[in-house]
Design an enzyme around this catalytic site. Structure first.
Site, short mmCIF file in Angstrom:
data_model
loop_
_atom_site.label_atom_id
_atom_site.label_comp_id
_atom_site.label_asym_id
_atom_site.label_seq_id
_atom_site.Cartn_x
_atom_site.Cartn_y
_atom_site.Cartn_z
CG HIS A 147 40.06 49.45 33.19
ND1 HIS A 147 40.66 48.71 32.20
CD2 HIS A 147 39.21 48.59 33.82
CE1 HIS A 147 40.19 47.47 32.22
NE2 HIS A 147 39.31 47.37 33.19
CG ASP A 224 37.74 54.28 29.92
OD1 ASP A 224 36.59 53.90 29.63
OD2 ASP A 224 38.56 53.56 30.53
CD GLN A 227 32.35 50.55 34.71
OE1 GLN A 227 31.15 50.49 34.97
NE2 GLN A 227 33.09 49.47 34.54
CE LYS A 250 33.17 47.71 31.05
NZ LYS A 250 33.35 46.56 31.93
CB CYS A 388 41.29 45.86 35.25
SG CYS A 388 40.93 44.16 34.90
N1 C6P Z 1 35.89 47.20 33.54
C1 C6P Z 1 35.06 46.08 35.51
O1 C6P Z 1 34.61 45.10 36.11
P1 C6P Z 1 36.35 46.30 27.97
O2 C6P Z 1 36.93 45.11 28.64
O3 C6P Z 1 37.16 46.75 26.78
O4 C6P Z 1 34.90 46.16 27.66
O5 C6P Z 1 36.38 47.50 29.05
C2 C6P Z 1 37.58 47.85 29.66
C3 C6P Z 1 37.37 48.95 30.64
C4 C6P Z 1 37.90 50.19 30.37
N2 C6P Z 1 37.67 51.24 31.19
C5 C6P Z 1 36.94 51.11 32.30
C6 C6P Z 1 36.70 52.31 33.16
C7 C6P Z 1 36.38 49.88 32.64
O6 C6P Z 1 35.66 49.78 33.74
C8 C6P Z 1 36.63 48.76 31.81
C9 C6P Z 1 36.11 47.40 32.18
C10 C6P Z 1 35.33 45.96 34.03
O7 C6P Z 1 35.27 47.14 36.07
C11 C6P Z 1 36.17 44.77 33.71
S1 C6P Z 1 37.79 44.88 34.34
#
Ligand code: C6P
Length: 434
Positions: A147, A224, A227, A250, A388
């Site tokens: 990401h 990370d 997910q 999430k 992203c």
């Molecule tokens: N992915 C998706 O629709 P934040 O925004 O900090 O809560 O998470 C960022 C982030 C980091 N790593 C991974 C693997 C992610 O999937 C995400 C967020 C969302 O897939 C929004 S782009």
């Protein structure tokens, strides 16, 4: 639940249908769906079929109620007040930290730093650990499925330190090329930063194996987990990673709260990355000294109500059981994959054998954004675009995908609604369906 229940000992906290479902043993997603008020509201006059859980999950009543009650009965600033309410709020906040510890099976709650989410957790590591430990010529290994939150902070740190990025390529199924990963490791590797579950592909990476190889060359590993944490049991001690980042929103929790796990000895040696109240021991105009971790990394008033809500979300999820959730979502993914493969002109992006509940796809002749809009007219909420993860799209030679991402409250009926809406979209675009 009342405020005291929120503050009560962690074990045995269950609420509503989730508790009933957990006790019964059978996993009935519709029972859990009733815990989420938003799922019973219609959208565009249709039943809401919410399949955008990778972007954010919906919130159960227990989480909504925990935040509401915090503001009604427990609100005060933390770590500062001598008065009862401040101590009470501090207790709730620290109990939430303990819940995160339990979720990740960290050895100590002192290894948990509250952040705004995954993005801020990764930036914390980059700006604190990265600036203190990286120098020109050092190497950071990322993968082709990261990401942007796990790419851009490292690019910024590379600009400042002279370190360089190395990227592990992907197979056509969307897995890491493990041989290539091993070949990239060497005496200059300082950090491997890898996604646990890809948001664009659904691939589950073999993080424990990655840690083993990285540690063998003396590199640290950041995972990370954005997910992953809501979809499978995560044990940071079993994985062996040095850092683990995730977002509360999430995981059925509020937005604006998440956490970084960092191994105690690493965190103890890390300098602050933001200055302000609550992260200091002493301040004078000549020199300031820092609080111990985790406070050292939590400058300013944090999202206290968010942490309490996150604690409630963790209780909710753990009462159901992450293994049961993972089993349900795997069955649903297998069912959805089979149904999707029967649609002519649909190509799945991400077909690794180890996958979490993410179905990413393209359909001949229909842009993912058009698909998303047409599905929305039927109440089916999916995400469309690059998610992203632009390097993934470049790797597969596509502008973006349509993505359905599952949560514990989704079931076969939701999959049927998705497939029916897809068929309709194909008819609108000239009957691509044969
Ligand atoms: N992915 C998706 O629709 P934040 O925004 O900090 O809560 O998470 C960022 C982030 C980091 N790593 C991974 C693997 C992610 O999937 C995400 C967020 C969302 O897939 C929004 S782009």
């Amino acid at each position: 639940m009342n405020a005291l229940a929120t503050a009560a000992p962690i074990r045995g906290t269950t609420c509503g249908a989730a508790a009933a479902g957990a006790a019964k043993g059978a996993f009935v997603a519709a029972d859990f769906a009733r815990d989420f008020p938003i799922l019973s509201r219609p959208v565009r006059g249709k039943r809401l079929v919410y399949l955008d859980n990778g972007a954010t999950t919906q919130k159960p009543e227990a989480v909504i109620e925990a935040e509401r009650l915090f503001y009604r009965e427990s609100n005060a600033n933390i770590h500062r007040g001598v008065h009862w309410l401040s101590q009470h709020a501090t207790d709730l906040y620290e109990q939430a930290r303990e819940r995160v510890r339990r979720l990740l099976n960290a050895a100590s709650a002192d290894e948990i730093v509250f952040t705004r989410g995954t993005t801020e957790a990764i930036n914390l590591v980059a700006y604190s650990w990265g600036r203190a430990n990286l120098k020109a010529g050092d190497e950071i290994v990322l993968t082709g499925m990261e990401h942007h939150s796990n790419i851009v902070p490292w690019q910024l740190i590379c600009e400042q330190t002279g370190a360089v990025l190395k990227v592990v390529p992907l197979t056509d199924r969307g897995e890491l090329q493990f041989d290539a990963f091993e070949a990239l490791l060497g005496p200059r590797t300082r950090l491997v930063s890898v996604v646990h579950v890809s948001n664009a592909l659904g691939t589950v990476n073999p993080v424990a194996r990655i840690v083993e190889r990285a540690h063998a060359v003396g590199a640290k590993v950041l995972v990370d987990g954005a997910q992953a944490v809501a979809h499978q049991a995560v044990d940071v001690q079993a994985i062996g990673c040095d850092f683990y980042a995730f977002s509360g929103h999430k995981l059925y929790g509020p937005t604006g709260i998440g956490a970084l796990y960092a191994r105690r000895e690493i965190l103890a040696a890390m300098p602050p990355w933001q200055g302000g109240g609550d992260m200091i021991r002493t301040v004078s105009f000549e020199r300031s000294t820092w609080a111990d971790a985790p406070q050292r990394f939590e400058a300013g008033t944090p999202n206290i109500a968010g942490a309490v809500g996150l604690g409630a979300a963790i209780d909710y999820l753990m009462a159901i059981g992450l293994d049961r959730v993972a089993g349900h979502e795997h069955r649903l993914l297998a069912h959805a994959t089979e149904a999707a493969q029967r649609i002519p002109g649909l190509r799945l992006i991400g077909t690794a054998p180890e996958k979490a509940g993410i179905l990413s796809f393209v359909v001949d002749g229909i842009h993912p954004h058009d698909l998303g809009t047409i599905l929305d007219a039927d109440g089916v909420a999916i995400r469309a675009g690059h998610h992203c993860a632009m390097p993934v799209m470049t790797r597969f030679g596509i502008p973006g995908t349509a993505r359905a991402s599952f949560a514990l409250y989704n079931d076969e009926e939701d999959v049927a609604a998705l497939m029916a809406a897809l068929a309709k979209a194909q008819q609108m675009f000239g009957g691509a369906r044969r």
